[in-house]
Design an enzyme around this catalytic site. Structure first.
Site, short mmCIF file in Angstrom:
data_model
loop_
_atom_site.label_atom_id
_atom_site.label_comp_id
_atom_site.label_asym_id
_atom_site.label_seq_id
_atom_site.Cartn_x
_atom_site.Cartn_y
_atom_site.Cartn_z
N MET A 32 0.78 -1.02 0.10
CA MET A 32 0.12 -0.06 -0.05
C MET A 32 0.69 1.29 -0.07
O MET A 32 0.42 2.36 0.30
CB MET A 32 -0.99 0.19 1.09
CG MET A 32 -1.88 -1.22 1.17
SD MET A 32 -3.36 -0.77 1.95
CE MET A 32 -2.83 -0.55 3.72
N GLY A 33 2.29 1.01 -0.36
CA GLY A 33 3.04 2.44 -0.66
C GLY A 33 3.54 2.67 0.96
O GLY A 33 3.70 1.80 1.92
N LEU A 35 6.81 3.09 1.45
CA LEU A 35 7.80 1.73 1.56
C LEU A 35 8.75 2.12 2.66
O LEU A 35 9.27 3.24 2.65
CB LEU A 35 8.09 1.65 0.13
CG LEU A 35 7.13 1.31 -0.75
CD1 LEU A 35 7.67 0.83 -2.14
CD2 LEU A 35 6.11 0.05 -0.41
N HIS A 39 9.79 -3.39 3.18
CA HIS A 39 9.28 -3.63 1.88
C HIS A 39 10.61 -3.91 0.95
O HIS A 39 10.36 -4.83 -0.16
CB HIS A 39 8.55 -2.41 1.00
CG HIS A 39 7.15 -2.05 1.90
ND1 HIS A 39 7.24 -1.39 2.72
CD2 HIS A 39 6.18 -2.93 1.91
CE1 HIS A 39 5.87 -1.10 3.31
NE2 HIS A 39 5.15 -2.36 2.79
N GLY A 150 4.93 -10.31 4.19
CA GLY A 150 5.94 -10.55 5.43
C GLY A 150 4.91 -11.20 6.47
O GLY A 150 3.90 -11.05 6.55
N LYS A 152 5.03 -10.27 9.41
CA LYS A 152 4.41 -9.25 10.55
C LYS A 152 3.21 -9.23 10.47
O LYS A 152 2.61 -9.52 11.51
CB LYS A 152 5.11 -7.84 10.11
CG LYS A 152 4.67 -7.11 11.28
CD LYS A 152 4.85 -5.55 10.87
CE LYS A 152 4.12 -4.66 11.69
NZ LYS A 152 2.91 -4.35 10.75
N ASP A 153 2.47 -9.37 9.38
CA ASP A 153 1.11 -9.41 9.25
C ASP A 153 0.86 -11.05 9.25
O ASP A 153 0.32 -11.49 8.13
CB ASP A 153 0.54 -8.75 7.87
CG ASP A 153 0.75 -7.34 8.17
OD1 ASP A 153 0.04 -6.60 8.96
OD2 ASP A 153 1.63 -6.79 7.42
N GLN A 156 -2.86 -12.29 8.25
CA GLN A 156 -3.14 -11.77 6.92
C GLN A 156 -2.48 -13.05 5.97
O GLN A 156 -3.19 -13.38 5.03
CB GLN A 156 -2.55 -10.41 6.56
CG GLN A 156 -2.48 -10.21 5.19
CD GLN A 156 -1.87 -8.76 4.94
OE1 GLN A 156 -2.86 -7.66 5.07
NE2 GLN A 156 -0.85 -8.36 4.23
N SER A 189 4.86 0.89 8.44
CA SER A 189 4.71 2.40 7.69
C SER A 189 4.18 3.41 8.92
O SER A 189 4.17 4.42 8.96
CB SER A 189 3.68 2.35 6.67
OG SER A 189 4.03 1.39 5.62
O1 PAF Z 1 -0.14 -5.76 3.54
C1 PAF Z 1 -0.51 -4.89 2.89
O2 PAF Z 1 0.27 -3.92 2.66
C2 PAF Z 1 -1.79 -4.95 2.31
O3 PAF Z 1 -2.89 -5.47 3.34
C3 PAF Z 1 -2.16 -5.79 0.94
C4 PAF Z 1 -1.67 -7.09 1.25
C5 PAF Z 1 -0.99 -4.84 0.07
C6 PAF Z 1 -3.39 -5.67 0.61
O4 PAF Z 1 -3.87 -3.97 0.32
#
Ligand code: PAF
Length: 282
Positions: A32-33, A35, A39, A150, A152-153, A156, A189
């Site tokens: 999502m930028g 960075l 990243h 990553g 970290k999430d 997700q 971020s």
């Molecule tokens: O982890 C992220 O930056 C976001 O959740 C992702 C995977 C790019 C989806 O928008």
């Protein structure tokens, strides 16, 4: 090869097709930028695994449950493009919102039990449907051979692996270790919103996780989880949302140590900033 920038699905789709037709493997790093070094290390990992690397930069509105959070999300495109180029990225997909969503489009829904409903799923309702919806669309647009996320999430990452299997994507998902500041703080971020005093408080999260990891399976899962929770609840200026020890694949709570990995996950507010981190207990 200089960095190619694409705004439209058909552009990134045909560029990836052309590379795959030449016999190159394509690695994908969705972002999502805003960075940072975390990243950059994902891009470098993708470049080590694949012949070509594509990143995406898209601040996905459907995964924010708080309009303020979406508004406050840092947007640093020029700096992001420099980081991508320096880390060995070949192409970046930066779509506008209407390239990815039709007006009033609703997110799809996946139910993977506690993996989707507990912890982040509980405290951020709808968040994972937003994440999985956009990741599915990005996988369809970029159709990479491998995608990199990553640890970290962690929740997700585990959900994306499940969704990719469920949706029959022919790609490999590669997990990258969390990149940390010298203090141990997981790179994010959001860290740029922390004051010097808040940074000192935030450092207690990784310190607690590291200590829990050192204790590991020498005590029961209940005791390990409780110790970490008490330690974090005693940190002045830190408001704990959750600190939970769960099965690393299913996210079921643990009565005993499983044969598979366990993971201790934390979400906490330091001032206005919500931070997450985790450690895998093998
Ligand atoms: O982890 C992220 O930056 C976001 O959740 C992702 C995977 C790019 C989806 O928008």
């Amino acid at each position: 090869m200089s960095l190619a920038v694409f705004e439209h699905i058909n552009q990134v789709d045909s560029w990836v097709n052309s590379q795959q037709e030449l016999g190159y493997t394509v690695g994908f790093v969705p972002t999502m930028g805003a960075l940072h070094a975390g990243h950059a290390s994902l891009i470098e990992l993708a470049a080590a695994h694949c012949d070509r690397v594509v990143a995406s930069i898209f601040v996905n509105p459907t995964q924010f449950n708080n309009a303020q959070d979406l508004l406050k999300y840092p947007r640093t495109l020029e700096a992001d493009l420099r980081i991508l180029e320096a880390s060995g990225c070949h192409a970046v997909f930066c779509p506008a919102i209407d390239e990815m969503y039709t007006p009033n489009e609703r997110t799809a829904h996946w139910d993977f039990g506690p993996l989707s409903t507990s912890l982040e799923g509980f405290f951020r309702p709808g968040h994972f449907d937003g994440v999985l919806t956009i990741v599915k669309k990005l996988f369809q647009a970029v159709h990479p051979n491998k995608a990199f996320f990553g640890e970290k999430d962690f929740q997700q990452l585990t959900l994306i692996k499940r969704m990719a299997v469920e949706e029959k994507f022919a790609l490999e998902i590669i997990a990258a270790p969390t990149i940390r500041e010298a203090s141990g703080l997981a790179m994010s971020s959001r860290n740029r919103r922390l004051s010097a005093e808040e940074l000192t408080i935030a450092n207690q999260i990784s310190k607690t996780l590291l200590e829990a990891n050192q204790l590991g399976r020498s005590i029961s899962p209940a005791e390990l989880g409780l110790r970490a929770r008490i330690q974090l609840m005693s940190v002045q200026g830190l408001v704990l949302e959750y600190c939970a020890l769960v099965h690393a694949q299913t996210f079921e709570p643990l009565d005993d140590w499983p044969n598979e990995k366990a993971v201790l996950l934390v979400a906490a507010f330091v001032g206005e900033t919500r931070l997450i981190d985790n450690v895998v207990i093998s």
